[in-house]
Design a protein around this motif. Structure first.
Motif, PDB file in Angstrom:
ATOM      1  N   SER A 169      -2.686 -38.916 -15.821  1.00 55.14           N
ATOM      2  CA  SER A 169      -2.541 -37.636 -15.344  1.00 55.14           C
ATOM      3  C   SER A 169      -3.433 -37.176 -14.321  1.00 55.14           C
ATOM      4  CB  SER A 169      -2.009 -36.460 -16.301  1.00 55.14           C
ATOM      5  OG  SER A 169      -0.923 -36.936 -17.051  1.00 55.14           O
ATOM      6  N   LYS A 323      -2.220 -28.176 -19.806  1.00 60.11           N
ATOM      7  CA  LYS A 323      -2.344 -29.438 -20.509  1.00 60.11           C
ATOM      8  C   LYS A 323      -3.634 -29.739 -20.884  1.00 60.11           C
ATOM      9  CE  LYS A 323       0.095 -32.785 -18.772  1.00 60.11           C
ATOM     10  NZ  LYS A 323       0.695 -33.954 -18.079  1.00 60.11           N
ATOM     11  N   SER A 375      -3.203 -36.360 -22.192  1.00 61.74           N
ATOM     12  CA  SER A 375      -2.851 -34.934 -22.007  1.00 61.74           C
ATOM     13  C   SER A 375      -1.553 -34.539 -22.715  1.00 61.74           C
ATOM     14  CB  SER A 375      -3.142 -34.433 -20.750  1.00 61.74           C
ATOM     15  OG  SER A 375      -2.036 -34.896 -19.730  1.00 61.74           O
ATOM     16  N   TRP A 377       0.626 -30.866 -23.710  1.00 60.19           N
ATOM     17  CA  TRP A 377       0.846 -29.287 -23.530  1.00 60.19           C
ATOM     18  C   TRP A 377       0.275 -28.616 -24.671  1.00 60.19           C
ATOM     19  CZ3 TRP A 377       1.770 -27.597 -18.798  1.00 60.19           C
ATOM     20  CH2 TRP A 377       2.222 -28.497 -17.703  1.00 60.19           C
TER      21      TRP A 377
END
Length: 551
Positions: A169, A323, A375, A377
């Motif tokens: 990400s 995140k 990653s 949340w």
């Protein structure tokens, strides 16, 4: 000795096959025969080199990689065969080679060569380097031709090393890479560990915490981790949430130009909004304050810092559930039946070390599996499942666990009565349709194979071997062997124990068994290399006990 740069350039310009005209005059058939015999001897003696490849322990034939570092035939040029070889060497392990400062100087000059194809990591741990050698490496990393990202220098403790950083990400978020990775000296008093680091001028990263610093001259600093609970009221009042470890940092000597505090936030996709919400919190006797900082992919940068309790926080009003980069930790607490503890936590080195400490105290053995899960949340929940049709597992708790807030008591216990030789384990997140982590667990990952007396040495990692014989060591090590072991572990190069730690073993309790237990646990926490050294010394100091333990 390496040739000076002007000589090297001259030879290359005069040669087509890597040997200049002046070299050809000296290259007699007799010398060629000696050279070939020497090269063959090296090849047979060092047939394999550990490159740090993804499959740990895998090695490659020297024949396949020796050309990459310019082992050339003749005087000093690079021949056509070497220059045309297009493959690149990613990682090279030269630990335990007694290179010393002079050897590192020559190696650094070689790696500055634009033709060098070593691109990622050079492991120089346990080579007895001093300030001069570290300085050469620091200058190497600044060289525009150097492609290395990090250079581990001292004794490795693999599971407590710098965090694994694998997240698609935020892969495009810029982050500086030229840091010398160093291992701190650790001292423990009343269960609180203090990490001490000394360095000459350069840019460095602590292997334990990911803390980075740059300095124009020699510096010595110390730090320890502190629980965020000390600022619980302040965080609640200011509507702040932790974004990394809280560290008590002290500069003992010298001056720092910059310090880079580690964080576990993922900046991918929302870099600007995350950066706007993050601050550095300073904790002093007069209270707390926050400061704007410059964010990079895994750190927050501060110029000419004044030291106190440091930590990164984010405003909950701007970033309620960010995140975060996460790490999965797996421990074996019992072999028959098999019991595993599975943790999924934000990549906070302070919390990760707290988990390791708790598991070691309960005789848990860390299972070395890839831990980075990218990653998630912060509001995610997760669960664990095993894929082993012939042996269903019992997993507690049966409900999902919350990723936040982290706790050393928040884990899944997986129990299997008679697992197969290998089985798969998965971690599933509430925010994902596919498993976020999948790994194959083999029997050799958590136990030593059964062995009859008289067979070869035990298999498995040295941490596992030391853990397995812990009861026998506690009951069998004599007072004389204990004291000799303490002395030898201190004078070993590099030292396994500091004099302070050795004193802690002897002063903690007058009961011999308690002293041995303290020593074994202390060495076990230092990782596989330290455990191997202790087992080698045991064989030398008490071969009878070593044989009884079937090591």
């Amino acid at each position: 000795m390496m040739d000076s740069e002007p000589d090297v350039k001259k030879r290359r310009s005069d040669s087509k096959g890597g040997v200049s005209s002046s070299d050809s005059d000296r290259w007699t058939p007799e010398l060629a025969e000696v050279h070939e015999k020497f090269r063959s001897t090296l090849k047979s003696k060092f047939q394999h080199l550990n490159e740090g490849v993804p499959n740990q322990g895998e090695s490659r034939l020297l024949q396949k990689i020796y050309t990459e570092l310019f082992l050339t035939k003749g005087g000093g040029g690079v021949n056509e065969e070497h220059e045309s070889n297009s493959c690149s060497l990613k990682e090279l392990n030269l630990s335990f080679n007694e290179l010393h400062d002079a050897g590192v100087q020559h190696l650094s000059e070689l790696l500055k060569n634009p033709h060098c194809k070593l691109e990622k990591e050079l492991d120089l741990s346990n080579n007895e380097l001093h300030d001069a050698g570290v300085q050469h490496l620091s200058e190497l990393l600044k060289n525009p031709h150097c492609k290395l990202e990090c250079i581990p220098l001292l004794m490795e403790d693999h599971h407590n090393g710098a965090p694994q950083r694998s997240c698609e990400s935020c892969a495009e978020v810029p982050d500086s890479s030229h840091w010398v990775l160093v291992k701190p000296e650790v001292s423990t008093e009343e269960s609180v560990s203090t990490y001490s680091l000394s360095s000459p001028a350069g840019s460095y990263e602590c292997a334990e915490s990911g803390l980075r610093w740059t300095c124009a001259g020699p510096v010595t600093l110390q730090y320890r981790f502190t629980d965020w609970h000390v600022f619980a009221e302040e965080l609640a009042h200011m509507q702040l949430g932790p974004a990394g470890p809280l560290m008590d940092i002290k500069l003992m000597s010298g001056e720092l130009e910059e310090i880079h505090l580690p964080h576990f936030l993922c900046l991918g996709g929302s870099e600007a909004s995350v950066c706007d919400a993050v601050r550095v919190l300073h904790g002093r006797e007069s209270g707390v304050c926050v400061e704007v900082c410059e964010m990079t992919r895994h750190h927050a940068r501060l110029l000419h810092p004044s030291f106190s309790l440091f930590g990164l926080v984010h405003y909950l009003s701007d970033l309620l559930f960010p995140k975060v980069h996460c790490e999965l930790l797996l421990f074996c607490t019992c072999i028959t039946p098999l019991e595993l503890h599975t943790y999924l936590v934000p990549n906070d080195p302070a919390h990760i070390q707290a988990i390791h400490k708790k598991e070691v105290e309960k005789r848990g053995v860390w299972i070395d599996k890839p831990g980075a899960v990218g990653s998630l949340w912060l509001k995610d929940t997760f669960c664990v499942r095993t894929l082993c049709p012939s042996c269903p597992s019992e997993i507690q708790p049966k409900k999902n666990l919350n990723l936040w807030p982290p706790s050393t008591s928040k884990f899944f216990e997986v129990c299997m009565k008679q697992p197969e030789e290998e089985f798969d384990m998965e971690v599933i997140s509430s925010q994902h349709t596919e498993p976020i982590w999948t790994v194959t667990i083999r029997r050799r990952d958590y136990c030593q194979p059964s062995r009859s007396p008289g067979q070869g040495s035990s298999q498995g990692t040295n941490t596992e071997r030391l853990f397995q014989v812990r009861p026998g060591l506690i009951s069998g090590v004599s007072s004389g062997v204990l004291r000799s072991m303490l002395d030898r572990l201190q004078v070993h190069r590099p030292p396994v124990l500091s004099s302070r730690e050795a004193g802690e073993v002897l002063q903690r309790n007058q009961v011999l068994q308690d002293q041995v237990s303290c020593l074994v646990d202390m060495v076990h926490r230092k990782g596989d290399t330290a455990c191997r050294i202790m087992l080698v010394l045991l064989e030398e100091l008490d071969p009878h006990l070593y044989g009884e333990l079937h090591l």
